[in-house]
Motif scaffolding. Structure first.
Motif, PDB file in Angstrom:
ATOM      1  N   LEU A   1       0.748  -1.054  -0.135  1.00 53.57           N
ATOM      2  CA  LEU A   1       0.024   0.031  -0.097  1.00 53.57           C
ATOM      3  C   LEU A   1       0.907   1.226  -0.039  1.00 53.57           C
ATOM      4  CD1 LEU A   1      -2.698  -0.947   2.553  1.00 53.57           C
ATOM      5  CD2 LEU A   1      -3.080  -0.823   0.129  1.00 53.57           C
ATOM      6  N   PHE A   2       1.840   1.265   0.802  1.00 56.55           N
ATOM      7  CA  PHE A   2       2.481   2.561   0.850  1.00 56.55           C
ATOM      8  C   PHE A   2       3.456   2.764  -0.181  1.00 56.55           C
ATOM      9  CE2 PHE A   2       1.343   1.565   5.300  1.00 56.55           C
ATOM     10  CZ  PHE A   2       0.703   2.808   5.519  1.00 56.55           C
ATOM     11  N   ALA A   3       3.822   1.653  -0.949  1.00 59.24           N
ATOM     12  CA  ALA A   3       4.593   1.865  -2.431  1.00 59.24           C
ATOM     13  C   ALA A   3       3.666   2.652  -3.215  1.00 59.24           C
ATOM     14  CB  ALA A   3       4.780   0.490  -2.894  1.00 59.24           C
ATOM     15  N   GLY A   4       2.462   2.574  -3.263  1.00 57.48           N
ATOM     16  CA  GLY A   4       1.568   3.367  -4.229  1.00 57.48           C
ATOM     17  C   GLY A   4       1.569   4.798  -3.752  1.00 57.48           C
ATOM     18  N   LEU A   5       1.751   4.895  -2.412  1.00 55.14           N
ATOM     19  CA  LEU A   5       1.785   6.454  -2.261  1.00 55.14           C
ATOM     20  C   LEU A   5       3.044   7.114  -2.401  1.00 55.14           C
ATOM     21  CD1 LEU A   5       0.615   6.198   1.456  1.00 55.14           C
ATOM     22  CD2 LEU A   5      -0.631   7.234  -0.333  1.00 55.14           C
ATOM     23  N   GLY A   6       4.249   6.471  -2.990  1.00 54.83           N
ATOM     24  CA  GLY A   6       5.338   6.961  -3.300  1.00 54.83           C
ATOM     25  C   GLY A   6       5.143   7.967  -4.837  1.00 54.83           C
ATOM     26  N   GLY A   7       4.266   7.132  -5.731  1.00 50.79           N
ATOM     27  CA  GLY A   7       3.949   7.783  -6.879  1.00 50.79           C
ATOM     28  C   GLY A   7       3.058   9.269  -6.668  1.00 50.79           C
ATOM     29  N   ALA A   8       2.161   9.227  -5.809  1.00 50.90           N
ATOM     30  CA  ALA A   8       1.542  10.506  -5.353  1.00 50.90           C
ATOM     31  C   ALA A   8       2.398  11.398  -4.898  1.00 50.90           C
ATOM     32  CB  ALA A   8       0.250  10.015  -4.338  1.00 50.90           C
ATOM     33  N   SER A   9       3.118  11.049  -3.903  1.00 52.66           N
ATOM     34  CA  SER A   9       4.189  11.934  -3.272  1.00 52.66           C
ATOM     35  C   SER A   9       5.195  12.482  -4.206  1.00 52.66           C
ATOM     36  CB  SER A   9       5.109  11.271  -2.049  1.00 52.66           C
ATOM     37  OG  SER A   9       4.220  10.892  -1.073  1.00 52.66           O
ATOM     38  N   ALA A  10       5.606  11.660  -5.209  1.00 56.52           N
ATOM     39  CA  ALA A  10       6.511  12.441  -6.100  1.00 56.52           C
ATOM     40  C   ALA A  10       5.682  13.117  -7.109  1.00 56.52           C
ATOM     41  CB  ALA A  10       7.121  11.098  -7.056  1.00 56.52           C
ATOM     42  N   THR A  11       4.521  13.020  -7.550  1.00 56.90           N
ATOM     43  CA  THR A  11       3.648  13.924  -8.223  1.00 56.90           C
ATOM     44  C   THR A  11       3.414  15.148  -7.424  1.00 56.90           C
ATOM     45  OG1 THR A  11       2.530  12.309  -9.481  1.00 56.90           O
ATOM     46  CG2 THR A  11       1.363  14.109  -9.413  1.00 56.90           C
ATOM     47  N   ALA A  12       3.103  14.945  -6.136  1.00 53.15           N
ATOM     48  CA  ALA A  12       2.699  16.350  -5.424  1.00 53.15           C
ATOM     49  C   ALA A  12       4.154  17.107  -5.328  1.00 53.15           C
ATOM     50  CB  ALA A  12       2.458  15.811  -3.879  1.00 53.15           C
ATOM     51  N   ASP A  13       5.319  16.507  -5.453  1.00 51.61           N
ATOM     52  CA  ASP A  13       6.602  17.431  -5.250  1.00 51.61           C
ATOM     53  C   ASP A  13       6.677  17.840  -6.801  1.00 51.61           C
ATOM     54  OD1 ASP A  13       9.032  18.008  -4.286  1.00 51.61           O
ATOM     55  OD2 ASP A  13      10.127  16.707  -5.426  1.00 51.61           O
ATOM     56  N   ASP A  14       6.209  17.117  -7.833  1.00 58.46           N
ATOM     57  CA  ASP A  14       6.333  17.876  -9.244  1.00 58.46           C
ATOM     58  C   ASP A  14       5.565  18.807  -9.382  1.00 58.46           C
ATOM     59  OD1 ASP A  14       8.085  16.021  -9.823  1.00 58.46           O
ATOM     60  OD2 ASP A  14       6.965  14.776 -11.074  1.00 58.46           O
ATOM     61  N   ILE A  15       4.424  19.015  -8.800  1.00 58.17           N
ATOM     62  CA  ILE A  15       3.187  19.996  -8.714  1.00 58.17           C
ATOM     63  C   ILE A  15       3.922  21.120  -8.071  1.00 58.17           C
ATOM     64  CG2 ILE A  15       0.907  20.902  -8.290  1.00 58.17           C
ATOM     65  CD1 ILE A  15       0.048  17.873  -8.838  1.00 58.17           C
ATOM     66  N   GLU A  16       4.469  20.999  -6.857  1.00 61.54           N
ATOM     67  CA  GLU A  16       4.794  22.226  -6.111  1.00 61.54           C
ATOM     68  C   GLU A  16       6.027  22.897  -6.567  1.00 61.54           C
ATOM     69  OE1 GLU A  16       5.611  20.542  -2.005  1.00 61.54           O
ATOM     70  OE2 GLU A  16       3.719  20.870  -1.366  1.00 61.54           O
ATOM     71  N   SER A  17       6.887  21.982  -7.127  1.00 63.92           N
ATOM     72  CA  SER A  17       8.246  22.613  -7.942  1.00 63.92           C
ATOM     73  C   SER A  17       7.700  23.282  -9.373  1.00 63.92           C
ATOM     74  CB  SER A  17       9.202  21.595  -8.374  1.00 63.92           C
ATOM     75  OG  SER A  17       8.758  20.722  -9.112  1.00 63.92           O
ATOM     76  N   GLY A  18       6.539  22.937  -9.852  1.00 63.44           N
ATOM     77  CA  GLY A  18       6.171  23.488 -11.364  1.00 63.44           C
ATOM     78  C   GLY A  18       6.410  22.646 -12.473  1.00 63.44           C
ATOM     79  N   PHE A  19       7.340  21.537 -12.075  1.00 63.37           N
ATOM     80  CA  PHE A  19       7.572  20.555 -13.342  1.00 63.37           C
ATOM     81  C   PHE A  19       6.454  19.836 -13.797  1.00 63.37           C
ATOM     82  CE2 PHE A  19       8.903  16.198 -14.609  1.00 63.37           C
ATOM     83  CZ  PHE A  19       9.795  16.828 -15.621  1.00 63.37           C
ATOM     84  N   PHE A  20       5.271  19.787 -12.999  1.00 61.21           N
ATOM     85  CA  PHE A  20       4.162  18.908 -13.717  1.00 61.21           C
ATOM     86  C   PHE A  20       3.584  19.699 -14.460  1.00 61.21           C
ATOM     87  CE2 PHE A  20      -0.086  17.148 -13.561  1.00 61.21           C
ATOM     88  CZ  PHE A  20       0.185  16.070 -13.537  1.00 61.21           C
TER      89      PHE A  20
END
Length: 180
Positions: A1-20
């Protein structure tokens, strides 16, 4: 389950940095961004699953149905990682912050705690028994464990498959609609 949160966390980081935003402006559809993140999370789930399986094998765990049981374990792990990634993405696409993943972590913990993940159903009583009996994660846990306990059977396989596909469908719709 927590491996799945890694993708969501990486996306959140990309959104915050503007890369997304740059990825979102790229030619082509937006669906590959979602599918790629989910695929990454599912693939990432193989690492902790393999480590735990190897520790169990070295400790003497017995495989009742051999490689078929191991296959079912990996399928369940990949599907549950995808489900949690999709839930996390549905939240992250709407909120756009790393902090928005925290409630999803609590949901993941509750999903497993309120299932047969820690204690078999026949040892539960009260409200926890009733919640665990209807929790879809209980059927997925049965699906994942059947090769190690009593052997693979259709009666343990089909409820897990239905639960996994229903969770993927509903969370996939939620994540895809949140992306727009």
């Amino acid at each position: 389950l927590f491996a799945g949160l890694g993708g969501a966390s990486a996306t959140a980081d990309d959104i915050e940095s503007g890369f997304f935003d740059r990825l979102f402006l790229a030619p082509g559809g937006h669906l590959p961004l979602l599918v790629g993140t989910v695929a990454y999370s599912s693939l990432r789930s193989t690492i902790p699953t393999t480590v735990v399986f190897l520790v169990g094998a070295l400790s003497g765990v017995e495989l009742v149905d051999g490689l078929l049981g191991v296959f079912f374990l990996y399928v369940a792990a990949a599907f549950m990682a995808a489900v949690l990634c999709l839930i996390g993405l549905a939240v992250v696409y709407r909120r756009g912050t790393m902090r928005s993943v925290m409630p999803v972590q609590i949901l993941a913990f509750c999903m497993m705690f309120m299932s047969n993940g820690q204690v078999p159903l026949n040892f539960m009583d009260g409200w926890l028994f009733h919640v665990a009996r209807f929790n879809p994660a209980t059927n997925v846990m049965r699906f994942a464990r059947q090769g190690f306990v009593d052997g693979v059977s259709w009666s343990m396989t089909w409820p897990g498959l239905i639960a996994m596909f229903a969770m993927i469908l509903t969370t996939g719709i939620a994540a895809a609609s949140s992306m727009a």
